[in-house]
Design a protein around this motif. Structure first.
Motif, PDB file in Angstrom:
ATOM      1  N   CYS A  77      68.630   7.414  39.880  1.00  0.00           N
ATOM      2  CA  CYS A  77      69.346   6.942  38.692  1.00  0.00           C
ATOM      3  C   CYS A  77      69.144   5.430  38.545  1.00  0.00           C
ATOM      4  O   CYS A  77      70.007   4.704  38.105  1.00  0.00           O
ATOM      5  N   GLY A  78      67.950   4.965  38.964  1.00  0.00           N
ATOM      6  CA  GLY A  78      67.639   3.540  38.921  1.00  0.00           C
ATOM      7  C   GLY A  78      66.784   3.198  37.714  1.00  0.00           C
ATOM      8  O   GLY A  78      67.142   3.520  36.585  1.00  0.00           O
ATOM      9  N   MET A  79      65.625   2.602  37.998  1.00  0.00           N
ATOM     10  CA  MET A  79      64.801   2.082  36.911  1.00  0.00           C
ATOM     11  C   MET A  79      64.269   3.160  35.991  1.00  0.00           C
ATOM     12  O   MET A  79      64.057   2.933  34.816  1.00  0.00           O
ATOM     13  N   SER A  80      63.975   4.342  36.524  1.00  0.00           N
ATOM     14  CA  SER A  80      63.622   5.453  35.640  1.00  0.00           C
ATOM     15  C   SER A  80      64.213   6.731  36.217  1.00  0.00           C
ATOM     16  O   SER A  80      64.405   6.852  37.425  1.00  0.00           O
ATOM     17  N   ARG A  81      64.508   7.645  35.335  1.00  0.00           N
ATOM     18  CA  ARG A  81      65.265   8.845  35.697  1.00  0.00           C
ATOM     19  C   ARG A  81      64.594  10.073  35.094  1.00  0.00           C
ATOM     20  O   ARG A  81      63.935   9.973  34.065  1.00  0.00           O
TER      21      ARG A  81
END
Lengths: 615, 275
Positions: free
Chosen positions: A491-495
């Motif tokens: 659930c950080g820079m891209s999901r």
């Protein structure tokens, strides 16, 4: 808006939790107006609040540079920068107030940078083509916070504000549907206490520490707003988190936090990686022709000054391609070679001296001669408790200001806007809207023996005893670190949908383990830092799940929320305005249960939503 | 590398304290001093012992929360660096480091390396501000400030209120802290109207808190993580004396001594509320 008679103001007690830019400015201003204010912070002094660490600056639509700035342009830039997921009306008000904030801070003695003629200096920041950022070297947050802190201490001296340092809010007291007080724990004596008032104002900051490694201070936490959420306040857009593109890369497992280098560095620094994968030459050995200034290449009009989400994502792409630099391969160069040749070392020293010193202290490398290595890190959370135009949450009498609310930045915050929003909420908005609430509602006196109060106190004591009683095998930090890795990974820079589902599973099982196996030493009757952390991490566990649920629900990419399934052919975020032009506000439904989603539709009357382009 | 930490352990203000030595293995040279304490604390918790209490928050040298003596020097051996940014590469394998809390009468101990620095807040509350209520400010550019004045004000305003100056001073004086705020506000045109009263009140509060007098030793500026220059103390003294002269008809100054120890009596300045 209704007013409270000056003679009646002193009869109202208001509770302000948090003493950062939003909390301190609100407490000071309400004190000046004549209310009786109780202000709480968990640190030893209100001056420690994490606003102090903001480096780069504060925006204001002053147009002192005569470069075409205006209230409308700041409004437009902020709505666009937020990827059309903010409320227009709130943002317009923010832009209007921005100019008053600068005036107020100058009058307080904030030592902003000056031109030789004695006027205020400006610099540029990401996401804008005008120069509207006011700054005090690389310590703007510190100086603005000290201004608010001094105003607060002036009210302490005047007797209108009572300060409660080393006191943590652990629950909200809601009586007859209204926020009427808080339950606190004295962090030195362990004493659990209640404080009653006519309104509660939370300025307790963001929840970036759910990632464990972030640029937030170690103490920053979600506990105050999470416990208010559990008492009925809706939580809006939890998945909107901001990754800051310019932080010092991670160096080892022991690492306790990430250090930010101000975005203002992108004014003069040029970001690049080697053209070829796995190029292990030192940067000075790599000739111009073998360098890829990827931001300048992909975004010729904004270049290195693209907004934060765009800069961060592109750093991830080039590192994923195997072109990252440094030992871990998770880093890109931020190079001042050209700027030093063009402006001279002295000019660069003057602009960024303290940042360069800090970089050198941490990495043992000299950024004047070797390019800095940077990598994105969690920095700010746009989500927070849902508030209306008056900054009041769904619990009447509970106001939420600064980073703790969701209101102004949409899905992505532009640089130098957090300080602006915190001070706008605290100095100029909540002092009026609280007055209107008090004037339009009849608030009966609450008996100290009310069952809701006893209930809230018992709840707090139970949680404390439960944490101390588990006596398992793992430390709080080890759980927090593991939780952080899950959230950063999925659930950080891209999901993506699959990853988010995995994350929810993993968070749930780790949370179960936490309540069986955490080891909290010591007792609840004295200064116990492990116990403080244990309560905060318990709340992060619940929040983490909600973030993933929210991210999974939002089947589009916007700002800091990038879903891999939804991107344009050239890898930019693809919004879905038909389906998702709304604020997602979640309602708590008991431990472990899926939360209820309410939607506030967003309407754009003035700024027409478009594909954000910085090319 | 391996480091031995000899740390002051004291359960509470009234308990008696003592040094306890702890070996820490696998210290990475890139770790900060505080991360080294984190590692030790994880071990202590696992062993069922009480972890070492130490104050910290931002861990980037700006909040002023952290600070303790490392081998007798406030914030340790590296100039202009707080313990949160002091990396272990500055020590050698096998070194013993002695960690002690700030020791000063005006900073009562809370636990281990944590002390109570609220006396600093009370000095600010006494007059460390410009009295301008929200909404009453003129346009930002209506008050031109010479660049040099802004720069000098900023140099003094950089103080993070960590208390190292007090801890390093043999008299436990808060003159550098107090002088820094008086200099910051006194240099700027906005701060001029209250310059006298600010000087009188802040100095009086500093004395009331039980900080010692300044004898111009200069240890404070030597350990200051923000390198606040010693001249702020000269500025404080000048402001104070000038204010005492100008306000000589005002009872606040002339009947009240400069320091508590010069007469042996406690000062009676309007006590700050909310204490």
């Amino acid at each position: 808006m209704k007013l409270v008679n000056p003679a009646n103001k002193r009869r109202h007690t208001l509770i302000v939790v948090g003493s950062g830019l939003a909390g301190a400015s609100a407490a000071a201003t309400l004190g000046e107006l004549g209310y009786h204010v109780s202000c709480f912070c968990f640190q030893d002094s209100p001056r420690r609040a994490h606003s102090i660490a903001a480096q780069g600056g504060i925006n204001a639509a002053k147009n002192y540079q005569n470069d075409g700035d205006s209230v409308y342009r700041l409004f437009y830039d902020t709505v666009k920068g937020g990827d059309f997921r903010a409320r227009e009306a709130n943002v317009y008000r923010l832009a209007q107030i921005s100019v008053n904030i600068i005036d107020q801070c100058v009058a307080q003695g904030v030592p902003f940078a000056r031109e030789y003629g004695g006027t205020l200096a400006n610099r540029s920041f990401g996401g804008a083509q005008v120069s509207r950022t006011f700054y005090a070297r690389g310590q703007t947050g510190q100086q603005l916070l000290l201004g608010a802190y001094q105003a607060l201490e002036r009210q302490v001296q005047a007797g209108t504000v009572t300060m409660y340092p080393r006191t943590e809010m652990l629950d909200l007291i809601v009586i007859d549907g209204r926020a009427r007080g808080i339950v606190t724990r004295n962090l030195v004596t362990g004493e659990v206490d209640t404080h009653l008032g006519d309104a509660v104002i939370l300025g307790t900051g963001g929840y970036g520490n759910v990632f464990y490694l972030s640029t937030n201070a170690k103490g920053s936490n979600v506990t105050a707003i999470w416990r208010a959420h559990k008492r009925g306040a809706l939580f809006a857009n939890p998945c909107y988190t901001q990754i800051h593109p310019t932080c010092i890369p991670v160096s080892g497992d022991y690492q306790s936090k990430l250090t930010l280098m101000s975005e203002s560095l992108r004014n003069d620094g040029r970001i690049w990686v080697p053209m070829k994968k796995g190029d292990k030459r030192t940067p000075d050995q790599i000739p111009e022709t073998d360098r890829d200034y990827y931001l300048e290449r992909r975004y010729p009009s904004f270049g290195n000054l693209v907004p934060r989400d765009v800069a961060s994502r592109n750093a991830k792409y080039v590192c994923d391609e195997g072109r990252g630099v440094g030992e871990t391969g998770l880093g890109v160069y931020l190079d001042f070679g050209d700027a030093i040749r063009r402006l001279g070392r002295k000019a660069i020293e003057e602009r960024y001296g303290n940042l360069f010193d800090m970089y050198q202290r941490i990495t043992d490398e000299d950024p004047y001669t070797v390019p800095m290595r940077i990598y994105p890190a969690i920095h700010y959370t746009m989500g927070g408790l849902w508030v209306d135009y008056h900054l009041m949450s769904t619990i009447p009498g509970l106001f939420v200001i600064g980073e703790a609310n969701f209101s102004d930045h949409g899905a992505n915050r532009l640089g130098a806007s957090a300080l602006m929003q915190g001070l706008s909420d605290g100095y100029f908005i909540v002092p009026y809207t609280v007055g209107d609430y008090l004037a339009t509602n009849k608030l009966d006196k609450v008996a100290e023996t009310h069952s809701e109060i006893r209930n809230a106190v018992a709840c707090v004591q139970q949680t404390v005893q439960k944490l101390l009683g588990i006596n398992g095998k793992r430390t709080v930090d080890s759980f927090h670190r593991e939780l952080g890795k899950i959230v950063w990974e999925y659930c950080g820079m891209s999901r993506n949908a699959q990853g988010l589902e995995t994350a929810i599973e993993e968070i749930r099982s780790l949370r179960e383990e936490y309540w069986q196996n955490v080891k909290v030493p010591g007792s609840g009757d004295d200064f116990n830092q492990s116990l403080e952390k244990a309560g905060r991490v318990a709340d992060f566990f619940e929040l983490a799940e909600l973030m993933c649920v929210d991210a999974l629900e939002r089947n589009e990419s916007c700002g800091g929320h990038f879903r891999e399934e939804y991107q344009t052919a050239d890898g930019e975020a693809q919004r879905d305005d038909e389906e998702f032009s709304y604020v997602a506000a979640w309602g708590y439904r008991g431990y472990g249960n899926r939360e209820d989603l309410s939607k506030e539709p967003l309407e754009f009357q003035y700024v027409h939503p478009s594909q954000r382009s910085y090319k | 590398m391996r480091i031995k930490l000899k740390i002051w352990r004291q359960k509470s203000r009234n308990a008696s304290g003592r040094f306890v030595s702890y070996p820490v293995e696998n210290v990475n040279p890139d770790m900060s001093m505080l991360e080294c304490l984190d590692v030790l604390n994880e071990q202590l918790i696992q062993q069922g012992e009480d972890p070492v209490a130490f104050e910290h928050d931002c861990r980037e040298g700006i909040c002023g929360s952290c600070g303790f003596m490392v081998n007798g020097v406030a914030h340790g051996p590296l100039p202009a660096t707080t313990v949160c940014q002091l990396t272990m590469r500055h020590f050698n394998d096998g070194n013993e480091l002695v960690l002690e809390p700030w020791r000063a009468r005006a900073f009562p101990l809370i636990k281990d390396l944590v002390v109570d620095r609220r006396s600093f807040d009370r000095i600010i509350a006494a007059g460390g501000y410009i009295s301008v209520s929200t909404g009453s400010a003129p346009d930002g550019n209506a008050i031109p400030v010479p660049k040099e004045a802004a720069d000098r004000a900023m140099d003094a305003a950089a103080c993070i209120g960590c208390g190292a100056c007090v801890a390093a001073c043999p008299n436990a004086s808060a003159a550098l802290f107090t002088g820094a705020k008086m200099t910051h506000l006194g240099i700027l045109p906005q701060g001029k109207p209250e310059r006298d009263v600010r000087a009188i009140r802040m100095v009086a509060q500093m004395n009331e808190e039980g900080f010692g007098g300044c004898t111009n030793i200069g240890e404070c500026t030597g350990v200051c993580p923000k390198e606040i220059p010693l001249e702020v103390i000269a500025a404080m003294n000048r402001d104070y004396f000038r204010a005492s002269w100008r306000e000589r008809d005002n009872v606040v100054t002339t009947i009240r001594p400069f320091t508590e120890w010069s007469t042996g009596s406690k000062l009676q300045v309007d006590p700050p509320s909310g204490r």
